[in-house]
Design an enzyme around this catalytic site. Structure first.
Site, mmCIF file in Angstrom:
data_model
loop_
_atom_site.group_PDB
_atom_site.id
_atom_site.type_symbol
_atom_site.label_atom_id
_atom_site.label_comp_id
_atom_site.label_asym_id
_atom_site.label_seq_id
_atom_site.Cartn_x
_atom_site.Cartn_y
_atom_site.Cartn_z
ATOM 1 N N LYS A 37 49.593 43.009 33.679
ATOM 2 C CA LYS A 37 48.599 43.845 33.002
ATOM 3 C C LYS A 37 48.876 45.331 33.178
ATOM 4 O O LYS A 37 48.839 46.098 32.219
ATOM 5 C CB LYS A 37 47.184 43.533 33.531
ATOM 6 C CG LYS A 37 46.677 42.142 33.266
ATOM 7 C CD LYS A 37 45.217 41.983 33.657
ATOM 8 C CE LYS A 37 44.930 42.190 35.132
ATOM 9 N NZ LYS A 37 45.585 41.189 35.997
ATOM 10 N N ASN A 66 41.091 48.312 34.973
ATOM 11 C CA ASN A 66 41.511 47.695 36.223
ATOM 12 C C ASN A 66 42.796 48.323 36.769
ATOM 13 O O ASN A 66 43.227 48.019 37.873
ATOM 14 C CB ASN A 66 41.718 46.189 35.991
ATOM 15 C CG ASN A 66 41.846 45.405 37.278
ATOM 16 O OD1 ASN A 66 40.950 45.428 38.113
ATOM 17 N ND2 ASN A 66 42.967 44.725 37.444
ATOM 18 N N HIS A 121 42.248 33.952 41.656
ATOM 19 C CA HIS A 121 40.821 34.306 41.811
ATOM 20 C C HIS A 121 39.891 33.086 41.802
ATOM 21 O O HIS A 121 38.715 33.208 41.450
ATOM 22 C CB HIS A 121 40.381 35.282 40.707
ATOM 23 C CG HIS A 121 41.109 36.585 40.722
ATOM 24 N ND1 HIS A 121 41.183 37.397 41.828
ATOM 25 C CD2 HIS A 121 41.839 37.206 39.757
ATOM 26 C CE1 HIS A 121 41.895 38.464 41.546
ATOM 27 N NE2 HIS A 121 42.316 38.372 40.308
#
Length: 455
Positions: free
Chosen positions: A117, A140, A187
């Site tokens: 990302k 983020n 996660h």
């Protein structure tokens, strides 16, 4: 937001930026964090202003009376008592990403995925800047959207790295172009199941309509399996196959296919950032940029000149013939596998950290087949990593406990001239550091102070 009463929970970067933005827009802001004021450094100083009420160190669920809105930071799970109670009281709950989107102008390009990302987001930002667009790179990536929302204008582009944590709390967030780079196990300690994690990633396109575009990874079966869900245009990127439309590699050249016609963009070998995973990032960026109408020449120039991002397979220094490489952003198994696969010479790997409740088996199998010759283990997950490495048949292992300096010294002593020392932990950092950036900076500091005598 003028004269609205807003509770902001979580005073990390996003929460601070959200509180400041709300205050500037005339809201009455109450800030909350589990930490007391004495536990913060100077980070909150900019919030010492009229209209912001400090309620630090108190239970946030006791601070909801009279509130018109609850804004939570990405680090605050949606099953926290404050969120549950707010919903019971009929108080709307949104995240910092949603707040910033509502208060900003310009078009939004959003990128999510388990890995890649930050690199792809930064690369997309450079592409738009090289095109001459005023561009904000946020999310983020470490720079909150709320920090720039008030500066944006209608012709601007906001390129946002978006995590699953942020996508939990969107409502109207609407990118004109979005991308899902990949989805692998990560996660789960927060989201519980892979199904829940996948569903959150898919929220990136839930508000897109027929004039918008989502870019999907054609090579990732989970991501490709989402192709029927969007209501917008779907295009792809692929490193190994020929998709019906989008960016792929043909005869060693990155090309973009549309309506059956291929347009050459750039020789794959000329992409500056190394490794097959970075070729995938370049392909994703190419597909997004072409969908946004960026000229091929601009994309080509950027792919040839973009040098990557900090903490992601970042060369730090060479000492006595040993190259030190900082991949602190390798915070999960798949990310570290990509870093390991990039190593073309013998390498000592430093791995381990706080537990995300994921299996290291794929990484251990990859290590056996790679250029990794020795592994130094750190942190909470060291025993699990050792066990799974040995189960995979890898025996050259040392433990440094929670001593980062010791781990780097061990790795240096084991490395021979021409080898690499790679920090790619495959874990979060919270057992030893505040975040992956802190871990990466410490690695670079220690390596920067080392000498040949350290061996």
């Amino acid at each position: 937001m003028k004269d609205k009463n807003v509770l902001v929970v979580g005073m990390a970067r996003s929460g601070i930026a959200a509180a400041k933005l709300l205050s500037e827009r005339g809201a009455h802001v109450r800030i909350s964090d589990i930490k007391t004021k004495d536990q913060f450094t100077d980070g909150l100083r900019e919030l010492e202003r009229p209209g912001i009420e400090w309620r630090l160190g108190e239970k946030s669920e006791t601070l909801l009376d009279g509130m018109d809105l609850l804004v939570i930071s990405p680090g605050v799970p949606i099953d926290k008592p404050v969120v549950i109670k707010a919903k019971e009281m009929g108080i709307p709950v949104i995240g910092e990403l949603e707040l910033a989107y509502r208060m900003s102008q310009g078009s939004v390009v959003a990128i999510t995925g388990t890995n890649g990302k930050t690199t792809t987001t930064t690369l997309m930002g450079e592409i738009f800047k090289n095109m001459g667009k005023r561009t904000f790179v946020v999310g983020n990536i470490g720079y909150p959207y709320s920090a720039v929302a008030a500066q944006t204008q209608p012709d601007d582009v906001v390129v946002a790295e978006v995590s699953s944590f942020q996508l939990e709390t969107i409502d109207t967030f609407h990118p004109t172009i979005s991308a899902i780079l990949n989805i692998t196990e990560d996660h789960l300690i927060r989201h519980g199941t892979m199904e829940a994690y996948i569903a959150l990633k898919a929220r990136i396109f839930e508000n897109q309509h027929e004039d918008d575009t989502v870019v999907l990874n054609y090579d990732d079966p989970i991501v490709r399996g989402l192709e029927k869900e969007p209501l917008c245009n779907v295009i792809y990127f692929s490193r190994t196959q020929v998709p019906p439309c989008g960016a792929y590699v043909k005869d060693e050249e990155i090309v973009f296919r549309w309506d059956g016609v291929d347009k050459a963009i750039c020789p794959a070998a000329e992409v500056y950032i190394p490794g097959p995973h970075n070729l995938e990032n370049a392909l994703a960026a190419t597909a997004m940029a072409m969908a946004a109408g960026v000229p091929a020449a601009v994309i080509r120039h950027t792919l040839r000149t973009f040098k990557g991002v900090e903490h992601r397979i970042e060369f730090v220094r060479e000492i006595d013939g040993v190259r030190f490489i900082n991949d602190s952003k390798g915070t999960n198994v798949d990310s570290t596998i990509k870093a390991v696969d990039t190593m073309k010479t013998d390498t000592v790997l430093i791995a381990g950290g706080s537990d995300k409740h994921t299996s290291f088996e794929p990484l251990c199998k990859a290590i056996v087949q790679s250029k990794i010759r020795h592994v130094v283990l750190i942190g909470d997950t060291a025993p699990q990593l050792e066990r799974q490495l040995k189960e995979a048949g890898f025996e050259s292992i040392e433990h440094a406990g929670y001593d980062f300096q010791k781990a780097i010294d061990m790795a240096f002593r084991r490395a021979e001239c021409g080898w690499n020392v790679l920090l790619s932990p495959a874990c979060a950092s919270f057992d030893m550091f505040t975040d992956y950036e802190h871990r990466g900076r410490e690695f670079k500091r220690i390596v920067g102070e080392m000498s040949k005598q350290s061996r």
